[in-house]
Design a protein around this motif. Structure first.
Motif, PDB file in Angstrom:
ATOM      1  N   ASP B  56      40.078  39.915  45.315  1.00 18.82           N
ATOM      2  CA  ASP B  56      39.078  40.473  46.221  1.00 18.82           C
ATOM      3  C   ASP B  56      38.405  39.330  46.978  1.00 18.82           C
ATOM      4  O   ASP B  56      37.707  38.510  46.387  1.00 18.82           O
ATOM      5  CB  ASP B  56      38.041  41.261  45.409  1.00 18.82           C
ATOM      6  CG  ASP B  56      37.048  41.957  46.300  1.00 18.82           C
ATOM      7  OD1 ASP B  56      36.608  41.365  47.293  1.00 18.82           O
ATOM      8  OD2 ASP B  56      36.713  43.119  46.011  1.00 18.82           O
ATOM      9  N   GLU B  58      35.975  39.220  49.121  1.00 16.34           N
ATOM     10  CA  GLU B  58      34.515  39.208  49.164  1.00 16.34           C
ATOM     11  C   GLU B  58      33.919  38.689  47.868  1.00 16.34           C
ATOM     12  O   GLU B  58      33.026  37.835  47.855  1.00 16.34           O
ATOM     13  CB  GLU B  58      34.064  40.644  49.395  1.00 16.34           C
ATOM     14  CG  GLU B  58      32.798  40.781  50.169  1.00 16.34           C
ATOM     15  CD  GLU B  58      32.474  42.246  50.366  1.00 16.34           C
ATOM     16  OE1 GLU B  58      33.085  42.869  51.232  1.00 16.34           O
ATOM     17  OE2 GLU B  58      31.628  42.746  49.593  1.00 16.34           O
ATOM     18  N   LEU B  59      34.421  39.245  46.778  1.00 17.02           N
ATOM     19  CA  LEU B  59      33.873  38.867  45.485  1.00 17.02           C
ATOM     20  C   LEU B  59      34.121  37.400  45.186  1.00 17.02           C
ATOM     21  O   LEU B  59      33.248  36.702  44.667  1.00 17.02           O
ATOM     22  CB  LEU B  59      34.501  39.713  44.376  1.00 17.02           C
ATOM     23  CG  LEU B  59      33.855  41.063  44.115  1.00 17.02           C
ATOM     24  CD1 LEU B  59      34.642  41.815  43.082  1.00 17.02           C
ATOM     25  CD2 LEU B  59      32.429  40.899  43.659  1.00 17.02           C
ATOM     26  N   GLU B  62      31.882  35.154  47.135  1.00 13.16           N
ATOM     27  CA  GLU B  62      30.547  35.175  46.562  1.00 13.16           C
ATOM     28  C   GLU B  62      30.498  34.329  45.296  1.00 13.16           C
ATOM     29  O   GLU B  62      29.548  33.567  45.072  1.00 13.16           O
ATOM     30  CB  GLU B  62      30.202  36.620  46.232  1.00 13.16           C
ATOM     31  CG  GLU B  62      28.749  36.935  46.321  1.00 13.16           C
ATOM     32  CD  GLU B  62      28.531  38.409  46.065  1.00 13.16           C
ATOM     33  OE1 GLU B  62      29.130  39.218  46.790  1.00 13.16           O
ATOM     34  OE2 GLU B  62      27.790  38.711  45.121  1.00 13.16           O
TER      35      GLU B  62
END
Lengths: 372, 90
Positions: B56, B58-59, B62
């Motif tokens: 993922d 996005e994860l 982050e």
């Protein structure tokens, strides 16, 4: 985002930090323990929330419009805050299940991924507790108005639920005993319906289910004042006084969605849908752009269809014409080279014929002689 | 990311084998050191984290920002690098 947590110690350190930052509280040293955060949290945030609580409920409503919305936020906020609090305490399995509810592609929840997924879940839970967005705003303000009008039918459906995204439905359901999340039009009397374009009249506000304890009471006074002017166009009577935060976005959004609508006396306003292609008013051309509209175009298209074979037809025609010319010239005996060839050929044929005839005559005499 | 750095291209061109974490695009000396201190001493360990997050983007971005203080550009660069590597070799 106000967090009304009974025991801040239940929050994680990171959460406390973000809460403090939200309340503009200077953070302690980076390496200070969680207790410092908890202490600061209790001191500042709790104090602030206490003030909010105190100015709550009955009388304060009229003057403290802000507190009104705080209270409504609190209602929803508390529930989500509880959930948020618990996010840190969910088991891996529960956390994963909740994330799956939101359609998140969740991987294994291990030590390194857990905080990330917790954060993600919090973000997903957040919109419910933040009314500044349309949905919950609707819920709150309608729920407030619920109590007001007793003389009118109480059993009004709320179609505003249809306006909001699914996330707001939870807030709606909390306050709505009737549980309407239905989408659709309801025309129940003059000022009480939701046209599909979501331009509710002020009267509609009164037709809420009678729930919403704290929030509703304060608005009673205002609502009764507005009753007289209820028929006026949507939101103009109630708006900014007691629910600035919710009202403004509501009317703004409606106006944004349908900027051309004029306020009507009955509050009813229907917005034209975009005309369907092919329907009256739109020429069929747009729907079927390939259809020829004029006979000229039709002919042209027909010709184009025959364009390719036409050349072949011309060729064939020329060939045939040439052959006919040759034959004709042969008949005429025109002394041209092609005809000469033909004559020569016909000469050959004459010789052949002569041979044949001589052969025939040579054949005859023996027969004749034989007979004699 | 329309343009890729030379580092990105070098990384994505071949299996990472035992390349250090500083071979990742977007991860320089400073970030590399932080990651090594945290135990991510080889690029494949960071890859492991990327895979655990089910790739993922996005994860992972982050996570990278949280864990070593990378800024958005660096984290995005690293994520993109890993993603392309996975697309090519995984």
């Amino acid at each position: 985002m106000p967090s009304f947590v009974e025991d801040p110690a239940q929050l994680s350190k990171r959460r406390l930090r973000s809460e403090l930052a939200a309340h503009s509280v200077p953070l302690p040293a980076a390496d200070s323990g969680k207790e410092a955060y908890v202490e600061l949290y209790r001191r500042h945030v709790a104090a602030r929330s206490g003030a909010d609580f105190s100015s709550d409920e009955d009388e304060g409503r009229g003057q403290a419009g802000g507190s009104g919305e705080e209270a409504s936020i609190r209602d929803e906020g508390q529930k989500t805050e509880l959930e948020v609090m618990d996010v840190s305490q969910l088991t891996d399995v529960e956390l994963k299940a909740r994330l799956l509810q939101y359609g998140v592609n969740v991987g294994p929840i291990v030590a390194s991924t857990r905080t990330l997924y917790e954060k993600k879940l919090r973000i997903l839970l957040k919109p419910v507790s933040q009314p500044p967005l349309n949905g919950a705003g609707y819920a709150a303000q309608y729920s407030d108005v619920e109590d007001e009008d007793d003389d009118d039918d109480d059993d009004e459906e709320r179609d505003y639920g249809s306006v909001h995204a699914g996330g707001h439905l939870e807030a709606d359901e909390e306050q709505d005993q009737e549980g309407h999340n239905q989408v659709g039009l309801r025309f129940q009397g003059d000022a009480r319906y939701y046209p599909q374009c979501f331009l509710p009249s002020s009267g509609m506000l009164e037709s809420r289910s009678p729930d919403i304890s704290k929030v509703a009471t304060g608005t009673k006074d205002l609502m009764k004042d507005k009753n007289a002017t209820r028929k006026s166009p949507a939101f103009s009577p109630k708006p900014s006084v007691f629910r600035p935060q919710f009202k403004e976005p509501v009317s703004d959004i409606l106006m944004e969605m349908f900027p051309g609508t004029e306020p009507t006396p009955t509050g009813i306003s229907a917005t034209c849908r975009r005309p369907i292609k092919g329907a009256a008013g739109r020429p069929v051309q747009f729907k079927y752009p390939d259809t020829p509209s004029s006979p000229g175009t039709k002919e042209r298209r027909e010709l184009q269809r025959h364009l390719v074979p036409t050349w072949i037809q011309m060729l064939v025609f020329l060939l045939v014409a040439f052959l006919f010319y040759l034959i004709f010239s042969a008949m005429q005996g025109v002394p041209d080279s092609p005809s000469a060839v033909l004559l020569h050929r016909s000469g050959h044929e004459g010789e052949l014929l002569g041979d044949l005839s001589s052969f025939a005559t040579s054949e005859d005499p023996p027969l004749v002689s034989g007979e004699e | 990311m329309l343009t890729t750095s030379q580092k990105h291209r070098d990384f994505v061109a071949e299996p990472m084998a035992e390349k250090p974490v500083t071979a990742l695009a977007g991860i320089g000396d400073v970030l590399g050191k932080k990651l090594e201190e945290l135990g991510f001493d080889k690029a494949y360990v960071v890859l492991g984290q990327f895979l655990v997050l089910k790739k993922d983007v996005e994860l992972f971005t982050e996570w990278l920002k949280d864990i070593c203080g990378a800024n958005s550009r660096q984290a995005a660069s690293c994520t993109q690098c890993l993603k392309e590597w996975c697309d090519a070799f995984l």
